[in-house]
Each structure stands twice: as C-alpha cells, then as structure tokens.
Motif scaffolding. Structure first.
Motif, PDB file in Angstrom:
ATOM      1  N   MET A   1       0.842  -1.179   0.000  1.00  0.00           N
ATOM      2  CA  MET A   1       0.000   0.000   0.000  1.00  0.00           C
ATOM      3  C   MET A   1       0.883   1.236   0.000  1.00  0.00           C
ATOM      4  SD  MET A   1      -2.997  -0.313   2.667  1.00  0.00           S
ATOM      5  CE  MET A   1      -4.157  -1.552   2.734  1.00  0.00           C
ATOM      6  N   ASP A   2       0.424   2.183  -0.737  1.00  0.00           N
ATOM      7  CA  ASP A   2       1.224   3.414  -0.726  1.00  0.00           C
ATOM      8  C   ASP A   2       0.681   4.388   0.316  1.00  0.00           C
ATOM      9  OD1 ASP A   2      -1.050   4.368  -1.943  1.00  0.00           O
ATOM     10  OD2 ASP A   2      -0.031   5.226  -3.680  1.00  0.00           O
ATOM     11  N   ALA A   3       1.374   5.463   0.537  1.00  0.00           N
ATOM     12  CA  ALA A   3       1.067   6.417   1.605  1.00  0.00           C
ATOM     13  C   ALA A   3      -0.276   7.107   1.376  1.00  0.00           C
ATOM     14  CB  ALA A   3       2.174   7.444   1.717  1.00  0.00           C
ATOM     15  N   GLY A   4      -0.692   7.285   0.132  1.00  0.00           N
ATOM     16  CA  GLY A   4      -1.964   7.955  -0.162  1.00  0.00           C
ATOM     17  C   GLY A   4      -3.164   7.156   0.322  1.00  0.00           C
ATOM     18  N   ILE A   5      -3.108   5.841   0.117  1.00  0.00           N
ATOM     19  CA  ILE A   5      -4.230   4.989   0.555  1.00  0.00           C
ATOM     20  C   ILE A   5      -4.280   4.928   2.080  1.00  0.00           C
ATOM     21  CG2 ILE A   5      -5.110   2.624   0.544  1.00  0.00           C
ATOM     22  CD1 ILE A   5      -4.062   2.365  -2.293  1.00  0.00           C
ATOM     23  N   ILE A   6      -3.120   4.812   2.700  1.00  0.00           N
ATOM     24  CA  ILE A   6      -3.074   4.786   4.160  1.00  0.00           C
ATOM     25  C   ILE A   6      -3.572   6.116   4.714  1.00  0.00           C
ATOM     26  CG2 ILE A   6      -1.542   4.666   6.169  1.00  0.00           C
ATOM     27  CD1 ILE A   6       0.147   2.669   4.608  1.00  0.00           C
ATOM     28  N   GLY A   7      -3.249   7.213   4.053  1.00  0.00           N
ATOM     29  CA  GLY A   7      -3.697   8.535   4.478  1.00  0.00           C
ATOM     30  C   GLY A   7      -5.213   8.667   4.394  1.00  0.00           C
ATOM     31  N   VAL A   8      -5.851   7.964   3.480  1.00  0.00           N
ATOM     32  CA  VAL A   8      -7.316   8.008   3.359  1.00  0.00           C
ATOM     33  C   VAL A   8      -7.965   7.135   4.440  1.00  0.00           C
ATOM     34  CG1 VAL A   8      -9.241   7.356   1.858  1.00  0.00           C
ATOM     35  CG2 VAL A   8      -7.266   8.517   0.890  1.00  0.00           C
ATOM     36  N   PHE A   9      -7.366   5.982   4.738  1.00  0.00           N
ATOM     37  CA  PHE A   9      -7.954   5.067   5.706  1.00  0.00           C
ATOM     38  C   PHE A   9      -7.887   5.574   7.142  1.00  0.00           C
ATOM     39  CE2 PHE A   9      -7.406   1.522   2.529  1.00  0.00           C
ATOM     40  CZ  PHE A   9      -8.767   1.282   2.396  1.00  0.00           C
ATOM     41  N   ILE A  10      -6.874   6.350   7.465  1.00  0.00           N
ATOM     42  CA  ILE A  10      -6.724   6.835   8.846  1.00  0.00           C
ATOM     43  C   ILE A  10      -7.919   7.694   9.263  1.00  0.00           C
ATOM     44  CG2 ILE A  10      -5.345   8.323  10.356  1.00  0.00           C
ATOM     45  CD1 ILE A  10      -2.863   7.147   8.999  1.00  0.00           C
ATOM     46  N   PRO A  11      -8.372   8.695   8.489  1.00  0.00           N
ATOM     47  CA  PRO A  11      -9.552   9.464   8.917  1.00  0.00           C
ATOM     48  C   PRO A  11     -10.837   8.622   8.910  1.00  0.00           C
ATOM     49  CG  PRO A  11      -8.416  10.592   7.121  1.00  0.00           C
ATOM     50  CD  PRO A  11      -7.737   9.290   7.335  1.00  0.00           C
ATOM     51  N   ILE A  12     -10.924   7.691   7.953  1.00  0.00           N
ATOM     52  CA  ILE A  12     -12.120   6.847   7.912  1.00  0.00           C
ATOM     53  C   ILE A  12     -12.201   5.998   9.170  1.00  0.00           C
ATOM     54  CG2 ILE A  12     -13.189   4.897   6.720  1.00  0.00           C
ATOM     55  CD1 ILE A  12     -12.195   6.132   4.096  1.00  0.00           C
ATOM     56  N   ILE A  13     -11.092   5.396   9.568  1.00  0.00           N
ATOM     57  CA  ILE A  13     -11.070   4.587  10.781  1.00  0.00           C
ATOM     58  C   ILE A  13     -11.328   5.457  12.004  1.00  0.00           C
ATOM     59  CG2 ILE A  13      -9.576   3.195  12.271  1.00  0.00           C
ATOM     60  CD1 ILE A  13      -8.307   2.089   9.693  1.00  0.00           C
ATOM     61  N   ALA A  14     -10.771   6.671  12.008  1.00  0.00           N
ATOM     62  CA  ALA A  14     -10.975   7.585  13.142  1.00  0.00           C
ATOM     63  C   ALA A  14     -12.452   7.960  13.264  1.00  0.00           C
ATOM     64  CB  ALA A  14     -10.111   8.820  12.976  1.00  0.00           C
ATOM     65  N   LEU A  15     -13.167   8.082  12.158  1.00  0.00           N
ATOM     66  CA  LEU A  15     -14.587   8.412  12.201  1.00  0.00           C
ATOM     67  C   LEU A  15     -15.449   7.175  12.520  1.00  0.00           C
ATOM     68  CD1 LEU A  15     -14.858  10.829   9.165  1.00  0.00           C
ATOM     69  CD2 LEU A  15     -14.995  11.415  11.593  1.00  0.00           C
ATOM     70  N   MET A  16     -14.972   6.002  12.186  1.00  0.00           N
ATOM     71  CA  MET A  16     -15.743   4.781  12.424  1.00  0.00           C
ATOM     72  C   MET A  16     -15.766   4.397  13.905  1.00  0.00           C
ATOM     73  SD  MET A  16     -17.076   3.663   9.657  1.00  0.00           S
ATOM     74  CE  MET A  16     -17.439   1.968  10.010  1.00  0.00           C
ATOM     75  N   ILE A  17     -14.737   4.734  14.654  1.00  0.00           N
ATOM     76  CA  ILE A  17     -14.675   4.345  16.065  1.00  0.00           C
ATOM     77  C   ILE A  17     -15.855   4.914  16.859  1.00  0.00           C
ATOM     78  CG2 ILE A  17     -13.338   4.596  18.205  1.00  0.00           C
ATOM     79  CD1 ILE A  17     -10.818   4.244  16.457  1.00  0.00           C
ATOM     80  N   PRO A  18     -16.179   6.226  16.783  1.00  0.00           N
ATOM     81  CA  PRO A  18     -17.341   6.719  17.538  1.00  0.00           C
ATOM     82  C   PRO A  18     -18.659   6.160  17.010  1.00  0.00           C
ATOM     83  CG  PRO A  18     -16.168   8.550  16.503  1.00  0.00           C
ATOM     84  CD  PRO A  18     -15.441   7.310  16.174  1.00  0.00           C
ATOM     85  N   ILE A  19     -18.731   5.919  15.707  1.00  0.00           N
ATOM     86  CA  ILE A  19     -19.967   5.366  15.139  1.00  0.00           C
ATOM     87  C   ILE A  19     -20.208   3.962  15.698  1.00  0.00           C
ATOM     88  CG2 ILE A  19     -21.029   4.535  13.007  1.00  0.00           C
ATOM     89  CD1 ILE A  19     -19.680   6.925  11.585  1.00  0.00           C
ATOM     90  N   VAL A  20     -19.168   3.160  15.761  1.00  0.00           N
ATOM     91  CA  VAL A  20     -19.292   1.810  16.317  1.00  0.00           C
ATOM     92  C   VAL A  20     -19.642   1.881  17.806  1.00  0.00           C
ATOM     93  CG1 VAL A  20     -18.007  -0.296  16.868  1.00  0.00           C
ATOM     94  CG2 VAL A  20     -17.801   0.732  14.601  1.00  0.00           C
ATOM     95  N   ALA A  21     -19.072   2.838  18.526  1.00  0.00           N
ATOM     96  CA  ALA A  21     -19.365   2.985  19.957  1.00  0.00           C
ATOM     97  C   ALA A  21     -20.833   3.357  20.162  1.00  0.00           C
ATOM     98  CB  ALA A  21     -18.447   4.031  20.582  1.00  0.00           C
ATOM     99  N   ILE A  22     -21.344   4.286  19.356  1.00  0.00           N
ATOM    100  CA  ILE A  22     -22.750   4.694  19.462  1.00  0.00           C
ATOM    101  C   ILE A  22     -23.662   3.517  19.121  1.00  0.00           C
ATOM    102  CG2 ILE A  22     -24.521   6.157  18.418  1.00  0.00           C
ATOM    103  CD1 ILE A  22     -22.321   8.320  18.125  1.00  0.00           C
TER     104      ILE A  22
END
Length: 104
Positions: A1-22
């Motif tokens: 994986m290149d840095a661009g894809i990892i850079g996209v997944f980090i905010p998505i994962i950061a937003l998914m954590i509160p959604i999963v908690a709720i």
C-alpha cells in the motif's frame, strides 16, 4: 500500500470508532429493553398461572367437601352444582323480546 491509501484510511477509521461505539450502546439499550419486556410478560404469565391454580384449588376443595362432609348423596350435590351453573349462565345474557314490544 502506498502512503496515499493509508492517508485516506486513517480518517475513515478515526470516524468509524465513535460510530461503532454509538451503535454498540444502542444495541445494549435495545437488549435491556427486550429483557425488561420479557420479564414483565413472564410476570404476567406467572400471575395468570397462579390465578388459574387458585381456581382449580377452589374447585378441588369444593369436591373434597362434597365427598367428605356429611353423608349426602354425591350425585345429588353434583346435579345441584350443574343446575346452579346453568342458572348462572342463563342470567349472563340479556333477553331480547323483540317480537313482544309495543309500538310507541
């Protein structure tokens, strides 16, 4: 994986954590509500069962009294109870004398 894809997944994962908690809290509340509803239904069924058992116990006591008290004829007493039940059942309804009404 290149840095661009990892850079996209980090905010998505950061937003998914509160959604999963709720979502998890919501599922927990639903489970608690389901448990409460089931407990209430079970309590109501237990009360109905107790009521039916009380009725059966009362009937058994009447039968025991008929059999054991005094030297009465059992068949006569059973027929008397049947006659009483017929009278009670016939009194439950309201007779309608539609054909015998006077016109006003």
């Amino acid at each position: 994986m290149d840095a661009g894809i990892i850079g996209v997944f980090i905010p998505i994962i950061a937003l998914m954590i509160p959604i999963v908690a709720i979502w998890t809290k919501h599922q927990q509340k639903l489970a608690e509500m389901n448990i409460r509803t089931t407990a209430q239904a079970t309590a109501e069924q237990a009360a109905q069962y107790a009521s039916k058992m009380q009725q059966i116990d009362d009937r058994v006591q009447v039968l025991e009294r008929i059999i054991t008290d005094r030297g009465y004829d059992v068949a006569t007493q059973i027929e008397a109870l049947r006659d009483q039940r017929r009278v009670d059942e016939s009194a439950a309804g309201v007779p309608l004398d539609i054909g015998n009404r006077e016109k006003v």
